[in-house]
Structures are given as C-alpha cells and as structure tokens.
Design a protein around this motif. Sequence first.
Motif: not given
Length: 210
Positions: A145, A148, A207-208
């Motif tokens: 993500n 982030s 949330n990767r």
Amino acid sequence: MYNKAVTRIAIIEDDETIREGYAYLIDHTSPYQVVNTYASFETAKHQLAKDNPDVILLDIQLPGVSGIDALPLIKKMLPQVYVIILTVFEVEKTILDALANGASGYFTKNTPSAKIIDAIKEVIMGGGPMSPNVARTVIRSLQKNFDSPLTKREAQILDLISKGKDRSQIASELFIEVETVKTHVKNIYIKLNVNSKADAIKIAKANRLI
C-alpha cells in the motif's frame, strides 16, 4: 583470439571455496566457459573489459566495494553484460537495490547448482531469473500500500519483526543500533495506534503495509 560464440562467464566472489566451486561447476557441467574469477571488484575492474564476459556472477558482501555499489560501475564498463547476484542476503531493500542497479537475476547461495546453470541460460535469453523466495519479496513489495503511514525503514523493520527477528537481530541485519530499532518500533506503534507486536503485524498485514 577467443571464440565469442561460447558464452563467457566471470565470477566475483570473495569466498575461495564458493568461487572455485562455481567455476568448476560451470566449466564441467555446462556449455559455458569461465574466463576469470575474482575475490573483489577492485581486482576485477582492471581486467573485466579484457575478459569481455557475457554473464557475471556477483556476490554482494565483498571486501571494499560491495556488489550493490559495483553493479552500476560494471554496467557502465560493460553495458551489455548480464549480472546474476549470488548472495546470502534476502532483505527486501538489498534485493530491490540490486535490481535497480542493473542486476538481471538474483539467487541465494543455497540454490541448487543446476538452477544456476539454468539462470545463466535464462538471462542470455532475456529473462530475469530469481530464487522463489526472492521473487515473492519483489512481488510483495510491488503489492504494498503506497499510502502507508509507515516510512520505508519502519515497514522494513515491522516486516522483520513479523518474521520473528528480535531487535538485536534486526539491528545487525540493517546495520543500525538497537536503540534506533527501538525508536522505529515506538513510532510504528504510535502510527498504527497499537500497543503490541501482534497488533502491529495484524494491522500492517490487513492493510498491506508489509
């Protein structure tokens, strides 16, 4: 005069046993020819252009100039050469730095010898061969993500924590102080609004972020 029809290989590896092992393997079990071997980039740089290799097997942890730093110098000297990294390092930053600096392939040293021979053939054919675990790391990096809240270093540290590494191991692997690791961990907890390793890892994976 040499026969350029034969694929020429150079090896830069500081461990003599490993270096000679790869040279013997390639010369005796493949159609390729090892034209020279070196213990460091410093000893190789004066001779590589004359060697005119098609493929270089390159270690990362070399005395003096590291394999990562040697890569752009090699590619400047020999723009057409394919470089396959052979190392013990599987840290994401090291892998991505090697690929960004011009590596065509990346393998860990526990790779079966036959795979190294296959990798040479693959890079010559235009492929980008990697150990399965290295390929997974690259894919995971691409899937992260990009919104982030974590910095690249924080994500790297949290990823190592998720793999069971303790603070001293992380400090050693990333060449930083244990206190620096502690500071990063504290910032990770604040940013993710958690109070434990388990919660930080859980949120980061959901949330990767790693």
